[in-house]
Design an enzyme around this catalytic site. Structure first.
Site, short mmCIF file in Angstrom:
data_model
loop_
_atom_site.label_atom_id
_atom_site.label_comp_id
_atom_site.label_asym_id
_atom_site.label_seq_id
_atom_site.Cartn_x
_atom_site.Cartn_y
_atom_site.Cartn_z
CG ASN A 260 -1.80 1.27 1.25
OD1 ASN A 260 -1.36 2.36 1.60
ND2 ASN A 260 -3.06 1.10 0.88
CB SER B 208 -5.11 2.70 -4.00
OG SER B 208 -5.37 4.03 -3.60
CD GLU B 209 -5.25 4.40 1.67
OE1 GLU B 209 -4.91 5.35 2.39
OE2 GLU B 209 -4.43 3.79 0.96
CG ASN B 210 -8.96 4.94 -3.68
OD1 ASN B 210 -7.81 4.55 -3.54
ND2 ASN B 210 -9.41 5.40 -4.83
#
Length: 512
Positions: A316, A339-341
């Protein structure tokens, strides 16, 4: 087999000779296709009133319910709203317009970011802001939609999330704190402390999808899934706007992201701008030579950080400097960037021809997805993070202590970015944490010190620090070990600009 066929024919004959059964089937069919379609966004938001809690889908400006938000803004009688959203768009668009019109009493968010009006109202005592780690926010909403009253998480242990005291409402002109966050209940599982977090349910959820049908079934495009999917399940009444309204049956059962059972009203959005908050294009080698000194310094740091990648890693990249690392992966190395989205398999910044408003990273910058990449919702994304699926996280930092404590989300009363997903990322016990930052602040003050003076993002969570001057490893129970020097730097220089003691590796050398 013949007996079974005879029984089936007999059953069919009985149905055909009994009109009331056929009538019942017709009625059931009519119920199944009962339309949830409304004609306009103004009609869709009927019933929303002052004091309601609104769950708002989207991430930055990606996947936001543009038309529904404009409709709420037109309803100036709707006041004192609590808005639950990862952030608030920009000052002049998306949820930011409801801040401008003073219709929001409280924001429940993980990130203030670059929205200057959001920050101004909060720091000036005009707006209540409940800051929550991004993964915790996503899971609280998911639990609310699933009928789960609460859950335990490692995220925030040892920080102000656990201890309480994060300002929710400042006094007039930012003087004093009128409302602060409460401490969390804790419990020990497997010799580790966890925090109790409660589920979130909204009076209304406003979400946006790519495609939908009159039954309310929804399909999202790329990273526009983000918070839309969990928000859609957690509203007492969920209103969805879509770019394309398709006939019932056109969406394949196995491609539907949100099932119609969660959606109460649906409309085809009137117009879409689909702004990109940070349009970022791939740079050529020639373009990199004319960058500012500050950007060249950032690239110098991140090129060294890119050497941390090993073949097959799942990694990440935090917002800011770390996301640049995707552009400097060495040839022959396969790294799966998360990507945390809601992206796994993130690629470099796009060319002008590759730009898609539904593809942004956690920093709201335009990106690409590599072949084999996937997109998913924010709650699924943080399930990967909490579930220890990542090998490494690269984050930016404001301060790091000799023990590996990290601060990177706030300067109290002055700068408020929000914790975003950083607290969740550093809480994953098996993920290696690398921090990239300038060695000193702009005023020359050291960022590496004995004890952090800023609120913590995580406790003893950092494994390696990479700056413009050197590379440190954090050795558990011992402190910092100087591993590498940037070209032209000396050990004495590093001692002079570092506010804590450290050991020097026997093989320390200039390497980048």
């Amino acid at each position: 087999m013949l007996s079974i066929k005879r029984q089936a024919l007999a059953s069919a004959s009985r149905i055909l000779t009994r009109p009331h059964i056929l009538a019942g089937l017709a009625t059931a069919s009519a119920r199944a296709y009962h339309s949830k379609l409304v004609k306009s966004s103004d009609e869709a938001i009927q019933g929303i009133k002052s004091g309601d809690t609104l769950l708002i889908g989207g991430f930055g400006l990606c996947g936001i319910p543009e038309n529904l938000l404009k409709a709420v803004a037109r309803r100036t009688d709707i006041q004192q709203v609590t808005a639950v959203s990862n952030n608030a768009g920009t000052s002049d668009y998306g949820l930011g317009t409801l801040l401008q019109s003073r219709q929001i009493k409280r924001m429940v968010s993980s990130y203030v970011g670059e929205n200057k009006e959001f920050a101004r109202q909060y720091l000036g005592g005009e707006l209540e802001v409940e800051l929550i780690p991004q993964g915790t926010l996503a899971e609280r909403v998911r639990c609310g939609g699933a009928g789960i009253p609460g859950f335990y998480t490692l995220t925030g242990v040892g920080t102000q999330i656990e201890k309480g005291g994060i300002p929710i409402k400042y006094g007039k002109d930012g003087k004093g704190v009128l409302i602060a966050s409460d401490p969390r209940e804790t419990k020990i599982f497997n010799n580790r402390k966890y925090l109790l977090e409660e589920g979130i349910v909204g009076d209304y959820a406003l979400v946006k999808a790519w495609k939908g049908d009159e039954l309310g079934n929804l399909v999202f495009k790329y990273a526009a899934n983000n918070f839309n999917a969990p928000m859609a399940t957690a509203g007492k009444i969920t209103i969805a706007e879509v770019e394309e309204l398709v006939p019932v049956g056109e969406l394949k059962p196995d491609e539907i992201h949100v099932q119609g059972i969660h959606v109460h009203r649906i409309l085809k959005g009137e117009t879409y701008e689909k702004r990109i908050e940070k349009l970022t294009l791939r740079r050529s080698d020639a373009e990199e030579q004319v960058l500012s000194d500050a950007m060249k310094q950032r690239i110098h740091i991140i090129k060294r950080a890119a050497r941390e990648f090993k073949n097959g890693m799942y990694v990440n990249l935090g917002i800011g400097m770390p996301v640049l690392a995707s552009n400097y992966i060495e040839p022959g190395i396969t790294v799966h960037l998360q990507s945390e989205n809601g992206i796994l398999g993130m690629g470099p910044f796009p060319t002008a021809e590759e730009v898609d408003a539904d593809l942004v990273n956690a920093g709201k910058e335009s990106v690409t997805v590599l072949p084999g990449g996937t997109c998913f919702s924010s709650d699924v994304s943080f399930g990967m993070i909490r579930g220890n699926r990542l090998d490494m996280t690269i984050l930016g930092g404001m301060q790091v202590s000799a023990k590996g404590d990290l601060s990177n989300w706030v300067v109290p009363g002055k700068i408020i970015k929000g914790m975003g997903g950083a607290m969740d990322l550093v809480a994953a016990p098996k993920s290696r944490v690398v921090v990239t930052m300038t060695h000193n602040a702009k005023n020359g003050e050291p960022k590496i010190m004995n004890e952090n003076t800023l609120p913590l993002t995580g406790v003893e969570c950092v494994n390696r620090i990479i700056t413009d001057k050197c590379v440190f490893d954090v050795v558990p129970g011992k402190g910092l070990l100087l591993r590498e020097l940037s070209y032209g730097r000396t050990v004495d220089e590093i001692r002079a600009c570092t506010a804590c003691d450290f050991e020097v590796a026997s093989d320390v050398a200039e390497t980048y």
